[in-house]
Design an enzyme around this catalytic site. Structure first.
Site, PDB file in Angstrom:
ATOM      1  CG  ASP A  89     -21.852 -51.117 -43.102  1.00 33.53           C
ATOM      2  OD1 ASP A  89     -21.504 -50.200 -42.331  1.00 33.53           O
ATOM      3  OD2 ASP A  89     -21.053 -51.958 -43.555  1.00 33.53           O
ATOM      4  CG  HIS A  99     -20.803 -49.292 -48.500  1.00 34.92           C
ATOM      5  ND1 HIS A  99     -21.649 -49.048 -47.440  1.00 34.92           N
ATOM      6  CD2 HIS A  99     -19.660 -49.778 -47.951  1.00 34.92           C
ATOM      7  CE1 HIS A  99     -21.037 -49.365 -46.311  1.00 34.92           C
ATOM      8  NE2 HIS A  99     -19.836 -49.818 -46.596  1.00 34.92           N
ATOM      9  CG  HIS A 117     -19.854 -47.212 -39.222  1.00 30.85           C
ATOM     10  ND1 HIS A 117     -18.554 -47.576 -38.957  1.00 30.85           N
ATOM     11  CD2 HIS A 117     -20.312 -48.117 -40.132  1.00 30.85           C
ATOM     12  CE1 HIS A 117     -18.243 -48.652 -39.664  1.00 30.85           C
ATOM     13  NE2 HIS A 117     -19.295 -48.988 -40.392  1.00 30.85           N
TER      14      HIS A 117
END
Length: 303
Positions: A241, A264, A78
């Site tokens: 993200d 991720h 973030h």
């Protein structure tokens, strides 16, 4: 010339780690040209510095974690998203614990901190990574792709079979030549399911998580009293993200990222695949800002 940027002043904040629940002191500091974004664990002696680079990502469960030996910094995405959105090339991020504070679950508070510190242009050309040809990675039904694009664009699609998501926008595409990161993306919060949060807490994770810093969803509704900030806040947060994860290339991108159910781990796999394929990208600078496909807000005076 499009120049590199750092912060004009030092700025500090305090928060809690989403997973650890620990209180964290965060300090953002200016850094010299060509430093990049460097995370510094100031609670350790000697201080351990970890550059925000794709090759330093060691864990991708629930968040993106930078690792150096047995030292780690959790949940960097973030803050990196805010750095990318405001075009910050060089900064030191000092932390008193192993996790970046979650703040309100979005990049908004970090944008505010950076804007409050002020932006300082530096006497060196900003380096961009331009995508020259398609690069993709897949895992099951998940997919992440880079394609050439004269600008910076992020497209994302999520696919949740859940009452809260049905009938709600699960796909979004943001072209940053015409859309403001600050207005359209930065305030989108992370989200989680109540059942998952209960399980994570049993595993000593999400200890700092609450409706104060995440959208919490139960079996059929959003539990946050104020509801959503954007109609498509869920998918917008995935874009937020991704922007943070992509900034681990160490430079701003000229190209398009497309994600389908990516997270991720797959984002980082895509970065490593791109870096290894030297013919798929090039580093470019712009002597004339008017010829650049990307523009950044003019540095405002420190508040």
């Amino acid at each position: 010339m499009i120049k590199q940027r750092t912060l004009k002043n030092i700025i500090r904040a305090t928060g809690v780690g989403l997973h650890s629940g620990e209180k964290v002191y965060l300090t953002l500091k200016p850094a010299p040209m060509d430093t990049g974004i460097v995370f510094c664990r100031t609670d350790l002696d000697p201080v351990v510095e970890i550059p925000a680079r794709a090759e330093n990502v060691g864990e991708t469960t629930m968040s993106t974690t930078l690792v150096k030996g047995d030292v780690k910094v959790d949940t960097v995405e973030h803050l990196l998203s805010a750095m990318a959105g405001l075009g910050i090339d060089n900064a030191y991020v000092e932390l008193s614990a192993s996790e970046v504070p979650i703040m309100d679950g979005s990049a908004g508070p970090f944008v505010f901190l950076i804007q409050s510190a002020g932006l300082q242009e530096q006497e060196a050309a900003k380096k961009f990574i331009r995508i020259k040809r398609e690069v993709s990675v897949e895992e099951g039904d998940k997919r992440a792709v880079f394609v050439p694009f004269d600008g910076f664009k992020v497209s994302f699609e999520i696919d949740f079979d859940h009452p809260v998501f049905r009938g709600r926008t699960q796909q979004a595409s943001v072209d940053f030549s015409s859309t403001s990161f600050v207005k359209e993306v930065s305030r989108a919060r992370t989200f989680g399911f109540m059942r998952d949060i209960e399980y994570l807490r049993s595993q000593n994770l999400a200890l700092g998580g609450s409706v104060e810093n995440a959208i919490v969803v139960d079996e059929n509704r959003v539990l946050n009293e104020d509801g959503l900030r954007y109609e498509d806040e869920f998918v917008k947060h995935k874009i937020l993200d991704a922007i943070g994860d992509l900034y681990l290339l160490g430079n701003s991108l000229i190209g398009e990222f497309r994600g389908f159910k990516s997270g991720h781990a797959l984002n980082n796999q895509l970065l490593r695949t791109l870096i290894a394929d030297k013919d798929a990208w090039e580093v470019v600078t712009f002597e004339d800002a008017r010829t650049a496909p990307i523009s950044y807000m003019r540095p405002a005076a420190a508040v």
